[in-house]
Design a protein around this motif. Structure first.
Motif, short mmCIF file in Angstrom:
data_model
loop_
_atom_site.label_atom_id
_atom_site.label_comp_id
_atom_site.label_asym_id
_atom_site.label_seq_id
_atom_site.Cartn_x
_atom_site.Cartn_y
_atom_site.Cartn_z
N HIS A 772 122.36 -77.07 29.13
CA HIS A 772 123.29 -77.79 28.28
C HIS A 772 124.53 -76.98 27.93
CE1 HIS A 772 119.39 -79.91 27.17
NE2 HIS A 772 120.16 -80.88 27.64
N VAL A 773 125.69 -77.67 27.96
CA VAL A 773 126.93 -77.12 27.44
C VAL A 773 127.35 -78.02 26.27
CG1 VAL A 773 129.34 -76.61 27.91
CG2 VAL A 773 127.63 -76.21 29.69
N VAL A 774 127.59 -77.40 25.11
CA VAL A 774 128.02 -78.15 23.92
C VAL A 774 129.42 -77.68 23.56
CG1 VAL A 774 127.52 -78.75 21.53
CG2 VAL A 774 125.65 -78.32 23.12
N MET A 775 130.32 -78.64 23.28
CA MET A 775 131.71 -78.30 22.97
C MET A 775 132.12 -78.96 21.66
SD MET A 775 132.84 -78.99 26.80
CE MET A 775 131.43 -80.09 26.79
N GLY A 776 133.03 -78.30 20.95
CA GLY A 776 133.65 -78.87 19.77
C GLY A 776 135.15 -78.71 19.88
N ASP A 777 135.90 -79.68 19.34
CA ASP A 777 137.35 -79.60 19.46
C ASP A 777 137.99 -79.58 18.08
OD1 ASP A 777 137.48 -82.24 18.52
OD2 ASP A 777 137.42 -83.07 20.55
N ARG A 778 139.30 -79.51 18.05
CA ARG A 778 140.00 -79.37 16.79
C ARG A 778 140.07 -80.68 16.02
NH1 ARG A 778 146.02 -78.14 19.22
NH2 ARG A 778 146.40 -80.16 20.21
N SER A 779 139.56 -81.77 16.59
CA SER A 779 139.50 -83.06 15.87
C SER A 779 138.13 -83.31 15.26
CB SER A 779 139.85 -84.21 16.82
OG SER A 779 141.13 -84.03 17.36
N GLY A 780 137.21 -82.38 15.43
CA GLY A 780 135.89 -82.54 14.85
C GLY A 780 134.90 -83.24 15.74
N ASN A 781 135.24 -83.47 17.00
CA ASN A 781 134.30 -84.10 17.94
C ASN A 781 133.34 -83.07 18.51
OD1 ASN A 781 135.50 -86.81 17.94
ND2 ASN A 781 137.25 -85.78 18.92
#
Length: 1349
Positions: A772-781
């Motif tokens: 698994h790869v989990v990502m977060g962005d600057r919009s809170g997603n």
């Protein structure tokens, strides 16, 4: 009956927190209790240390103010609920309560008052680790911080809390009702310090920056019961006025400075106050450039000394409890030692010592924030000094101990100091005064032989000695072997020396980075070979000062501290489990914009720092981040606007290649599924043997991924030596690269659908664990993707941008593989489970960690079983390090230790702090120490007690019958109870945490010296100084009483009293001498010195104490001063001096006629010639009256001393009345004065121990028993009868043996002390009451679980 010690319940949450370093924002607040517990402020928390072994007991973070928590409910403003700095801490003076028959046991003796920068005062129950009471400031918006706190006695069983808040407000609070009962505003003065009088616990003094001195006496709990008296100490305020102007200018007309405490406005301008522990009414006032001795009775300065040339400004003033020495701390970390000249109130600077050694300290040099003197050590020294056998000191030498060899020096004084510095270190010091040559000869000739001590070696502290375990043992040897010379003898010629005997390292600076080791199976031990590296219970913290602190979470201590960088540590990663890689950078200049990047590999085993990638010229781009692979073999270096570099972290790191792609984030894969545990040799930890205790199996070496077939296939298809990392690019594209040797290739993952690529925000955080790869962005997603199947999903957290994502450790059998901790840009965090159908609905939200923001977080990779809890490591904005247990069942986070996967708290030395035991067990230990137990019962780590072998903690005693440990069966109470109490205390004895070596050795020397010695030791062990002094003085008081009874009995021949403290002939010759008396402080008995002066009652002690004060006031001018001097001269019997002073009165003075009348009357009592001289000088007309004391002088002139004493007592001059009685009265007349004084001390001053000693000296033993009964102390009443009978029997036998003819008659007439006849109803009631107390104590002990940390 022997119950195993249980761990604290999981809700005991504060033990797993390491505080950041204290700072000047904490105002140097610290308090050392008489039982040896040191509390000091660190940021917004209070830490408690055992001052003897220098071990952290706990850290208590104060919760944020409740008013601001409402406004912080929205995540948009989390900083509004931050806890303010703690600015003052004070232990309650209440002793261990013993009224078990009327109340339930409580921990009221462990209550701590703490105040903060917003003006809030909190009462904390240290035992329950709970907030009892919070007193909010009257105007919360003003945020007028608290400058200082002090407890003051209002009733026998209650204290008021006095606080200095804002610049000039004094308030008194009733803590039982949370009500402010009194306020006093001294504006425009700045209050600085408040202290309680050791001679009268109802009396306080407050001092201001400009020399304003406020004397306060509390007579009750209402506003009308508080009496104020104002004084002014003249001092130079030039510098303060300049600082005030600067502060006003910087405030730019704002009102903020008008509500700010003095230490916040003028942090380097310290004014302090300390009461003299030796002389009543005398205080030491310390200004930045001046030391002043002030007499409250005369309202004048007795002595002042300017700051010595070349010295930094004063920081604090500390009188020695036992010797007439004053220690002054300076802002530059030095300590000046001042000695009072004998016969004068003049202090001489003896020496300057360093509290901040220049070797091994960082640059710039840390600042000393606070210095404290240990009162508990001083009390134990008094016991050792009085009861040790100096004649056979040579036979006590232990030739197995290197500290037991002596040189020719004589130890004159010895004091234990503790200093606190702003780099998170606590320093334990021993200050000694040693004399040689003529001093030693004089002392030997005067019969005061003391063992000499060896020169104390200073312990050099290296950067890796976070917690010095040898400190306790070295302290033992310094304390336990040496006998002190009596009194202040030899201080004038003594050589002073300060020795460092221990150090405790806490976090050294504000935390900037956090890293935990997660080595994979391909990581090997740093020393080579094929043994896989195991996970260790260590966490590395990078700080703003450039140091790296390595935390041992199993011991909740700093295991090592490395000074690596000269600026902030901006990145930190583990390479396997025994190496760290870190970086910092500095900007060369703003014009050129170049940067110097510094990369360092630190070996935890050797402590060596090895720099790599060192370039000759500055670079265009600074390093942005480091990413180390789980094996520790590869390192990615991310730059700002420059290609990423891939390095092989061999012994000499090699750059493999650079990647010129616009990466935003990169993350290596976490360790994959471990192989089954193999039977083989046990792995060793990477840093210290203690880590072995927390890690036993290979499973601990890594966190497993899912037992998923696809994940397994993916893992098996990989080469053991290859590792992969996932990345995101600026355009949102994702990828996975694999590194194998020097080659980097595309992992060729299964791509998700095209809609998965984000278009509305850069990827700012990532976590990668196959598959698994989990990502977060600057919009809170938050989005996640399975690289083997291409499956993907996402959801929005409705929060600010995401800064960190961390996968939780997974072990075989876990029902969920997708738990992640997410840190947002607003410094809040949440825990989500990606395996749940709706991760957002099932999240464990933690929008705000109470009282602080979260800077960094990561999971502690120590799980070995699916039932083990998940634990988060958190670095707070308050510089603290905390462990937070995540309970996924009831969806709550519990700060605290992991309850299953961690061993018991590891300590290098047992924590021997009896005051921390549950109240019933503490009382049981107290009774065992009082009744007498063989020293072999103490399971200490030393071998000096009876040369016994060391008992291994946890093993049973070889003796099955615990009664064999008792010295004797007590003649009072139930004889079975002591054995039951020994059974109750058996778990503590097995752990070796009852008494340390030093105190156990001292107990071994006094256990056979009688009841009084053991009672004094027990009281001192539990911090009850006044009670200990009472037991030390009790033999003298009974001897005084028996002397009076023997002298009253009709004897034809005078009875010789051996070792009598009073020689009537010499006393009368001194009283009637015409010349000025010469002080003989050097030859005075040790009992009249130091702390024991508080318990003075004998005629010679009172007379000498008053006589020594007279020369201090000879140069004082003014009518009031002359009246006081006359009064002193009459009290000590120097009538000729009084007449001479009276006749020198100016005829224009309003005091002339009263003085003349007294001169005539007093001269008639001296000689006919003096009377005639006085009559010639004095006119016969007297038209005015003097103050009431003149009447007593006239009564003295005609020999009516009893009436004069009564008049003085009616006027409230209790000490003066006792001095006059000691000079002129004997027998029952003197006893009458003492008894009335005792009534006053008991009922008005609430000092039961001082009253008891006066009752005994006056022969009023029934009144003493009644006082103990009213105080609900059945155990003390029983012990009192035992001690009195034992001392009485010894004295009577010695009297009988000294005179054969009258011996039998003396023995018959003094068969029992008055009031202690065994048939007396009161005495019988004491025994019955004690029996009830014992039975109740046994039941309470049975019901209480043993405590351990």
């Amino acid at each position: 009956m022997s119950i195993p010690i249980s761990r604290p319940s999981p809700n005991e949450t504060w033990d797993c927190m390491l505080p950041g370093p204290p700072s000047r924002n904490n105002f140097g607040s610290a308090d050392l209790s008489p039982s040896g517990l040191l509390a000091f402020a660190t940021g917004s928390s209070v830490s408690v240390i055992d001052s003897r072994s220098l071990q952290l007991i706990t850290t208590i973070p104060l919760p944020p103010p409740p008013s601001s928590s409402l406004s912080s409910s929205s995540p948009s403003n989390p900083s509004s609920s931050l806890s303010p700095f703690v600015t003052s801490v004070r232990w309650t003076p209440l002793p261990l309560r013993r009224d078990l028959l009327s109340t339930e046991p409580s921990s009221s003796h462990l209550i701590l008052a703490a105040a903060d920068r917003h003006g809030r005062i909190s009462l904390i129950d240290f035992r329950q680790r709970s907030l009892i009471l919070s007193i909010d400031p009257p105007d919360p918006s003003s945020k007028s911080g608290v400058q200082d706190l002090c407890w003051v006695q209002a009733r026998p069983d209650s204290f008021l809390l006095a606080s200095l808040s804002g610049p000039s407000l004094l308030s008194f609070y009733n803590t039982s009702s949370s009500r402010c009962i009194f306020k006093y505003d001294a504006s425009p003065e700045y209050f600085s310090c408040i202290r309680r009088d050791p001679f009268d616990s109802r009396h306080l003094c407050v001092i201001g920056l400009k020399g304003f001195l406020l004397s306060i006496k509390v007579l009750g709990e209402t506003e009308d019961d508080i009496i104020l008296k104002e004084h002014q100490i003249q001092t130079d305020c030039t510098e303060l006025l300049r600082l005030e102007k600067d502060a006003a200018a910087s405030a730019a007309g704002g009102s903020s400075s008008y509500s700010t405490p003095a230490s916040a406005v003028f942090p380097l301008y310290a004014v302090r106050l300390a009461f003299s522990p030796h002389w009543k009414h005398v205080i030491y006032a310390m200004f930045p450039r001046e030391l002043v001795v002030f007499d409250l009775k005369y309202e004048t300065i007795l002595f002042s000394a300017a700051l010595p040339r070349g010295c930094a400004k004063f920081l604090d003033v500390l009188p020695d409890p036992n010797y007439e020495l004053v220690y002054c701390a300076h802002l530059d970390g030095k300590l000046s030692i001042w000695r009072r000249k004998e016969g004068e109130q003049i202090h001489v600077l003896c020496t300057m010592e360093e509290l901040m050694p220049s070797i091994g300290t960082s640059v710039p040099t840390p600042s000393v924030l606070a210095v404290l003197v240990s009162q508990s050590e001083s009390t134990l020294q008094n016991i050792s000094k009085l009861y040790s056998d100096s004649s056979n000191g040579a036979t006590d030498v232990d030739f197995d101990n290197p500290f037991d060899f002596y040189d020719d020096t004589l130890l004159v004084s010895k004091t234990h100091l503790i200093s606190i510095s702003d780099d998170g270190k606590l320093w334990s010091w021993i200050v000694t005064a040693e004399g040689t040559g003529d001093v030693q000869k004089d002392v030997i000739n005067s019969g005061k032989i003391a063992d000499a001590s060896e020169e104390l070696t200073t312990k050099n502290i290296s950067s890796s000695d976070g917690l010095i375990t040898e400190g306790g043992n070295q302290l033992d040897d310094i304390y336990g072997r040496i006998q002190l010379s009596n009194s202040n003898f030899g201080l004038a010629d003594a050589k002073f020396k300060i020795s460092l005997v221990g150090q405790l390292q806490l976090l050294s600076s504000t935390v900037s980075m956090l890293a935990v080791p997660s080595p994979s199976l391909t990581a090997t031990l740093a020393r080579g070979g094929n043994n896989p590296a195991v996970a260790v219970p260590l966490v590395a913290l990078g700080t703003q000062s450039g140091t790296i602190d390595v935390i041992d979470v199993s011991a909740n201590a700093v295991a090592a501290s490395f000074s690596v960088h000269s600026s902030t540590v901006r990145g930190l990663r583990w390479l396997g489990n025994s190496r760290l890689v870190s970086f910092s950078y500095t900007q060369v200049s703003e014009k050129t914009g170049g940067y110097i990047n510094r990369l360092v590999v630190t070996c935890l085993r050797s402590g060596l720092n090895r720099t790599f990638r060192a370039l000759q010229k500055p670079e265009r781009a600074p390093i942005r981040a480091l990413r180390a692979s789980s094996s520790g073999r590869y390192l990615l270096i991310l730059f700002r606007d420059a290609p990423v570099e891939v390095w092989a972290m061999t012994k000499n790191p090699i750059m493999l290649r650079s990647l010129a792609l616009p990466f935003t984030v990169l993350e290596w894969t976490l360790p994959t599924v471990p192989r089954p545990v193999q039977n083989g040799p046990s792995r060793q930890s990477s840093l210290s043997p203690r880590a072995n205790t927390a890690v036993a199996s290979e499973e601990t070496a890594s966190s497993t991924t899912a037992s998923d077939s696809k994940a397994g296939n993916s893992d098996s298809s990989q080469d053991d030596s290859s590792e992969s990392f996932a990345f995101a690019l600026v355009n949102g594209a994702l990828g996975v690269f694999e590194v194998h040797g020097r080659r980097i290739r595309d992992f060729r993952p299964k791509w998700p659908s095209s809609s998965f690529v984000s278009s509305d925000g850069l990827v700012t955080a990532m976590a990668y664990r196959l598959p698994h790869v989990v990502m977060g962005d600057r919009s809170g997603n938050i989005r996640w993707w399975d690289v083997t199947t291409g499956h993907s999903s996402s959801f929005n957290t409705h929060r600010e941008g995401i800064r960190r994502i961390k996968f939780s450790p997974v072990v075989a059998g876990d029902r969920s593989r997708g738990r992640i901790a997410v840190l947002f840009y607003d410094n809040t965090f949440s825990v989500f489970d990606l395996d749940s159908p709706d991760p957002l609905a099932n999240s464990l939200l933690q929008p705000q960690f109470p009282g602080t923001l979260v800077l960094e977080l990561d999971w502690l990779p120590m799980r070995t079983d699916k039932n083990d809890p998940l634990v988060l490591c958190i670095a707070g904005a308050d510089s603290s390090f905390r462990l937070v247990e995540v309970n996924t069942n009831d969806k709550k986070l519990t700060p605290g230790p992991p309850s299953r996967n961690m061993k018991e708290r590891f300590r290098p030395l047992p924590l021997c702090c009896p005051i921390l035991l549950p109240t019933p067990h503490a009382l049981a230990l107290r009774m065992i120490l009082q009744l007498g137990v063989n020293p072999s019962w103490f399971n200490t780590s030393g071998t000096t007690i009876d040369k016994r072998p060391h008992f291994i903690p946890g093993t049973a005693s070889s003796s099955g019958d615990l009664r064999s440990y008792l010295v004797e069966l007590p003649p009072v109470g139930d004889s079975v109870v002591p054995e039951l109490l020994l059974k109750v205390l058996e778990p503590y004895r097995k752990e070796g945490c009852i008494l340390d070596d030093e105190r156990a050795r001292l107990y071994a020397t006094i256990v056979n010296k009688g009841y009084a010695a053991r009672f004094a030791f027990a009281a001192a062990t539990f911090g009850e100084v006044s009670e200990a002094l009472f037991w030390l003085q009790l033999p003298r008081a009974i001897k005084h009483l028996i002397n009076k009874l023997v002298n009253k009995s009709p004897q034809k021949a005078p009875i010789s009293v051996p070792n009598s403290q009073i020689d009537d002939t010499s006393l009368l010759s001194r009283i009637t001498s015409k010349g000025k008396s010469t002080p003989e402080a050097g030859r005075r008995d040790a009992l009249s010195q130091g702390q024991l002066r508080l318990m003075a009652f004998e005629q010679e002690d009172l007379w000498e104490s008053a006589n020594e004060r007279i020369p201090w006031h000879e140069k004082l001018e003014g009518e009031e001063a002359i009246q006081n001097r006359i009064h002193e001269l009459v009290s000590v019997g120097n009538l000729e001096g009084a007449v001479s002073l009276l006749l020198s009165t100016n005829p224009e003075s309003p005091y002339f006629y009263p003085n003349a009348l007294r001169a005539v009357a007093l001269s008639s009592a001296v000689s006919r010639s003096l009377l005639e001289l006085a009559v010639k000088v004095v006119a016969a007309n007297m038209v005015r009256t003097d103050r009431s004391l003149s009447g007593t002088h006239l009564l003295c002139a005609v020999g009516r001393y009893q009436e004069a004493c009564s008049q003085l007592q009616d006027a409230g001059c209790w000490t003066d009345a006792a001095t006059l009685a000691a000079t002129h009265l004997k027998g029952s007349d003197y006893a009458r004065v003492l008894q009335r004084w005792a009534d006053h001390v008991l009922h008005a001053e609430h000092n039961i121990w001082r009253a008891l000693i006066l009752y005994v000296a006056a022969g009023a033993i029934p009144e003493a028993l009644a006082a103990l009964r009213e105080a609900q102390q059945p155990d003390t009443a029983a012990m009192f009868t035992l001690a009195c009978r034992e001392i009485h029997a010894e004295i009577v036998n010695s009297l009988a043996d000294s005179d054969d003819e009258s011996g039998s008659s003396i023995k018959d007439s003094l068969a029992n002390l008055p009031g202690l006849n065994p048939e007396n109803e009161d005495v019988i009631a004491v025994g019955e009451y004690f029996g009830q107390y014992q039975r109740k104590l046994v039941h309470l002990c049975m019901d209480s679980q043993p405590f351990s940390d």
